[in-house]
Design an enzyme around this catalytic site. Structure first.
Site, mmCIF file in Angstrom:
data_model
loop_
_atom_site.group_PDB
_atom_site.id
_atom_site.type_symbol
_atom_site.label_atom_id
_atom_site.label_comp_id
_atom_site.label_asym_id
_atom_site.label_seq_id
_atom_site.Cartn_x
_atom_site.Cartn_y
_atom_site.Cartn_z
ATOM 1 C CG ASP A 1 2.631 -4.491 8.987
ATOM 2 O OD1 ASP A 1 3.097 -5.644 9.084
ATOM 3 O OD2 ASP A 1 3.197 -3.503 9.466
ATOM 4 N N GLY B 1 0.300 -6.585 0.969
ATOM 5 C CA GLY B 1 0.635 -6.758 2.375
ATOM 6 C C GLY B 1 1.986 -7.413 2.525
ATOM 7 C CG HIS B 2 4.504 -6.320 5.199
ATOM 8 N ND1 HIS B 2 5.036 -5.565 6.229
ATOM 9 C CD2 HIS B 2 4.395 -5.466 4.143
ATOM 10 C CE1 HIS B 2 5.226 -4.320 5.809
ATOM 11 N NE2 HIS B 2 4.843 -4.240 4.551
ATOM 12 N N GLY B 3 2.373 -10.484 3.854
ATOM 13 C CA GLY B 3 2.237 -11.929 3.903
ATOM 14 C C GLY B 3 1.651 -12.420 5.206
ATOM 15 C CG ASN C 1 8.151 -10.953 3.774
ATOM 16 O OD1 ASN C 1 9.317 -11.215 3.529
ATOM 17 N ND2 ASN C 1 7.794 -9.786 4.317
#
Length: 412
Positions: free
Chosen positions: A236, A258-260, A290
């Site tokens: 995440d 991950g999602h940044g 992201n």
């Protein structure tokens, strides 16, 4: 869209944010105050019954060692020697007697009891109402979440109950967390809330890229939090900034998978607190979904997200390098009322895995104000020229702009 050519506004805003950072405490490069207490009384968890290398829980032994250290009016260290210790829900409760920070020296590995029903609160290992803490030692905090992630239903259930964070800090002040390894958390790896003056550096945080809700670090309702020189690999957000977070600095972080690095989600709950004064600088994001993201729910209550500087960021094969999404997490037609303003993106470079490298989709109810992009250089990984998408955003540009700036009239 209104094109603002002056770089003076950018310089003034950046200078203001950097001044805020300097006022928040010592430089991230100053490590002289990190480490043990250099004397005092040591409380070895094994002296209180901890049994490394067995299937027997050592929870109560750890709590007893902490309580003994907490009652010392002077220097105190809780020592966790080498070995593997099984712990259930463990709460290190303050306030403590001494004005000198307690050191928790973790040389071994802490493993969570892999049973979701064993945790009644938000955390597995919690520090609560503690003024003065040094958590260090180079040990490992293993949430053993790989046996519990299958019970996470947050993708399909918006009202899901998150699994316990590996390290949960609430009402903690004057704290340092350094040189620790966190792996495979059940929920967030670290959650800091209702706290003041917390520094985290030299951390390695890792979980598989498909592990659910395993944010590396989530910060909410806290003031003056500094995160630096760490490697975060999760399923995440590497770092997520929630409601009520103010004066947060993120420096020299390597993120991915991950999602940044995300601000939000904001606006999910009624009457959320503002988020102000965020600096993210000198970071590298590799293969994340992201890059730098601000996300708010549609149909939200009114709040502010303001005074952000994203500077000197390298993105490597990132799907959405720069993104504002004010229609996140819901199909409601009502606009978000989170007011985003005074945002600077400066010296962002690297490669994008999607054709839209800059996406600024702001709220039609409260359009983004005073957003500046300065020296943006993003190349597509394929034979596609990257583009920008903007809506309801007042954006100014200066310096290099690749992808090209949004066309006039895209904002309203």
């Amino acid at each position: 869209m209104v094109r603002l050519a002056s770089t003076l506004a950018i310089i003034v805003l950046c200078s203001s944010l950097l001044s805020t950072d300097a006022a928040g405490g010592e430089s991230d490069d100053e490590d002289s105050n990190i480490g043990g207490n250099g004397g005092g009384t040591t409380f070895n968890v094994m002296s209180y019954g901890a049994k490394p290398g067995t299937k027997k829980e050592s929870t109560q032994a750890f709590i007893k060692a902490w309580n003994a250290a907490c009652n010392v009016n002077g220097k105190a260290t809780v020592l966790v020697p080498a070995g593997v210790y099984l712990l259930g829900e463990t709460i290190f409760q303050g306030p403590c007697k001494s004005l000198i920070p307690i050191t928790v020296q973790v040389d071994g590995t802490l493993q969570a009891v892999p049973d979701a029903s064993a945790y009644s609160g938000a955390g597995w290992i919690s520090f609560s109402h503690v003024n003065g803490l040094v958590l260090t030692g180079g040990g490992t905090i293993d949430g053993q979440g790989n046996s519990l992630w299958k019970y996470n239903d947050c993708k399909t259930n918006p009202d899901c109950v998150h699994l316990a964070a590996s390290l949960y800090m609430t009402k903690v002040s004057n704290a340092i967390v350094t040189s620790m390894h966190l792996i495979n958390s059940m929920g967030f790896h670290i959650h800091i809330t209702n706290s003041y003056l917390v520094r985290l550096q030299g951390l390695t945080i890792s979980a598989p890229g498909d592990s659910p809700n395993t944010d590396g670090l989530h910060i909410s309702k806290s003031n003056t939090v500094k995160v630096s020189k760490s490697i975060i690999q999760t399923g995440d957000d590497c770092i997520s900034i929630g409601q009520g977070a103010n004066n947060v600095t993120v420096n020299k972080i390597t993120c991915g998978p991950g999602h940044g690095i995300s601000v939000g989600s904001l606006g999910k709950e009624p009457k959320e607190l503002d988020v102000t004064g965020l600096i993210v600088k000198n970071c590298t994001l590799r293969g994340t979904t992201n890059g730098i993201r601000i996300k708010t729910y549609a149909a939200s209550d009114s709040s502010r997200a303001s005074g952000f500087l994203f500077q000197d960021i390298v993105v490597d094969n990132v799907q959405n390098p720069i993104i504002i999404d004010q229609n996140y997490g819901t199909k409601s037609t009502k606009p978000s009322l989170v007011r985003i303003s005074n945002i600077v993106y400066q010296n962002i470079r690297g490669t994008t895995a999607s054709p839209v490298a800059v996406s600024l989709k702001c709220s039609s109810g409260v359009p983004c104000q005073n957003v500046h992009l300065h020296n943006i250089d993003l190349q597509a990984t394929g034979n596609v020229r990257p583009t920008s998408v903007c809506s309801s955003a007042n954006v100014g540009y200066s310096g290099v702009q690749n992808p090209p700036a949004c066309k006039a009239g895209a904002a309203r």
